[in-house]
Motif scaffolding. Structure first.
Motif, PDB file in Angstrom:
ATOM      1  N   ASP A   1       0.813  -1.216   0.000  1.00  0.00           N
ATOM      2  CA  ASP A   1       0.000   0.000   0.000  1.00  0.00           C
ATOM      3  C   ASP A   1       0.847   1.267   0.000  1.00  0.00           C
ATOM      4  O   ASP A   1       0.314   2.370  -0.027  1.00  0.00           O
ATOM      5  CB  ASP A   1      -0.955   0.014   1.197  1.00  0.00           C
ATOM      6  N   ASP A   2       2.168   1.129  -0.001  1.00  0.00           N
ATOM      7  CA  ASP A   2       3.055   2.289   0.024  1.00  0.00           C
ATOM      8  C   ASP A   2       3.108   2.908  -1.370  1.00  0.00           C
ATOM      9  O   ASP A   2       3.666   2.322  -2.295  1.00  0.00           O
ATOM     10  CB  ASP A   2       4.454   1.872   0.466  1.00  0.00           C
ATOM     11  N   PRO A   3       2.529   4.084  -1.543  1.00  0.00           N
ATOM     12  CA  PRO A   3       2.438   4.680  -2.875  1.00  0.00           C
ATOM     13  C   PRO A   3       3.787   4.916  -3.546  1.00  0.00           C
ATOM     14  O   PRO A   3       3.917   4.738  -4.752  1.00  0.00           O
ATOM     15  CB  PRO A   3       1.720   6.006  -2.635  1.00  0.00           C
ATOM     16  N   LYS A   4       4.782   5.301  -2.764  1.00  0.00           N
ATOM     17  CA  LYS A   4       6.100   5.534  -3.353  1.00  0.00           C
ATOM     18  C   LYS A   4       6.621   4.235  -3.968  1.00  0.00           C
ATOM     19  O   LYS A   4       7.113   4.229  -5.102  1.00  0.00           O
ATOM     20  CB  LYS A   4       7.058   6.054  -2.283  1.00  0.00           C
ATOM     21  N   ALA A   5       6.472   3.122  -3.254  1.00  0.00           N
ATOM     22  CA  ALA A   5       6.946   1.831  -3.759  1.00  0.00           C
ATOM     23  C   ALA A   5       6.129   1.383  -4.969  1.00  0.00           C
ATOM     24  O   ALA A   5       6.683   0.905  -5.959  1.00  0.00           O
ATOM     25  CB  ALA A   5       6.878   0.778  -2.651  1.00  0.00           C
ATOM     26  N   PHE A   6       4.791   1.550  -4.914  1.00  0.00           N
ATOM     27  CA  PHE A   6       4.035   1.042  -6.053  1.00  0.00           C
ATOM     28  C   PHE A   6       4.162   1.944  -7.277  1.00  0.00           C
ATOM     29  O   PHE A   6       4.132   1.460  -8.407  1.00  0.00           O
ATOM     30  CB  PHE A   6       2.617   0.621  -5.712  1.00  0.00           C
TER      31      PHE A   6
END
Length: 190
Positions: free
Chosen positions: A41-46
């Motif tokens: 759910d981490d936007p930076k990672a996705f």
């Protein structure tokens, strides 16, 4: 937007569509948010994962945002959004058509009670702002996102995303086929 209640088949519907696209040699660029998978759910990672998928799919080098954009970007979340949009623009230049990003369970990252639900927490507004800044006519990307329909109504920025959506496919309404999702992802004006 692809909407249905919890357990309404959104993920299965997307997975079935992806199997068809892979068989047709058109691999989708997708991210599945699953709270059982820490960090999904981490936007930076996705956003970085989506960026890598776009680069791999189109055999592009890792993106380098223009110098003025890199200097302007002061946070990691916005930098990840800018890298993704830059890769999307590079893919558009190469193929002549917009890339479609699929994000499953958007509400699990940004819905009420989710880790990134507050607008100030970043990412969803950062991604949309980066697209608006770098590609104001949205020629390089189409986003298909799934969410529980009830979660959309309870979260202001998700509700705004639904209002701004080109099309909404609600799985609760009727039996849908993959062709319906294809039309959602590839509207006639693309």
């Amino acid at each position: 937007m692809l909407l249905a209640p919890m357990g309404g088949g959104k993920t299965s519907y997307l997975a079935s569509y992806f199997e068809e696209r892979i068989a047709a040699k058109d691999a989708p660029v997708a991210h599945f948010i699953d709270l059982r998978d820490p960090g999904s759910d981490d936007p930076k990672a996705f956003m970085r994962s989506l960026c890598a998928q776009v680069c791999r799919k189109h055999r592009l080098p890792a993106p380098t945002p223009p110098q003025e954009i890199r200097a302007w970007s002061s946070n990691d979340m916005l930098a990840a959004a800018q890298e993704l949009v830059t890769s999307l623009m590079n893919a558009r230049d190469k193929t002549g058509r917009p890339e479609v990003l699929f994000i499953d369970a958007l509400d699990e990252a940004f819905g009420e009670g989710a880790r990134f639900h507050l607008e100030g927490a970043g990412s969803l507004p950062d991604l949309l702002r980066a697209i608006d800044d770098l590609d104001p006519e949205w020629r390089s990307v189409r986003i298909v996102a799934s969410s529980r329909d009830a979660a959309i109504e309870g979260t202001s920025h998700l509700a705004n995303l639904k209002k701004g959506a080109t099309a909404v496919l609600n799985l609760s309404d009727k039996q849908h086929r993959a062709a319906d999702l294809h039309r959602l992802a590839h509207p006639p004006n693309c």
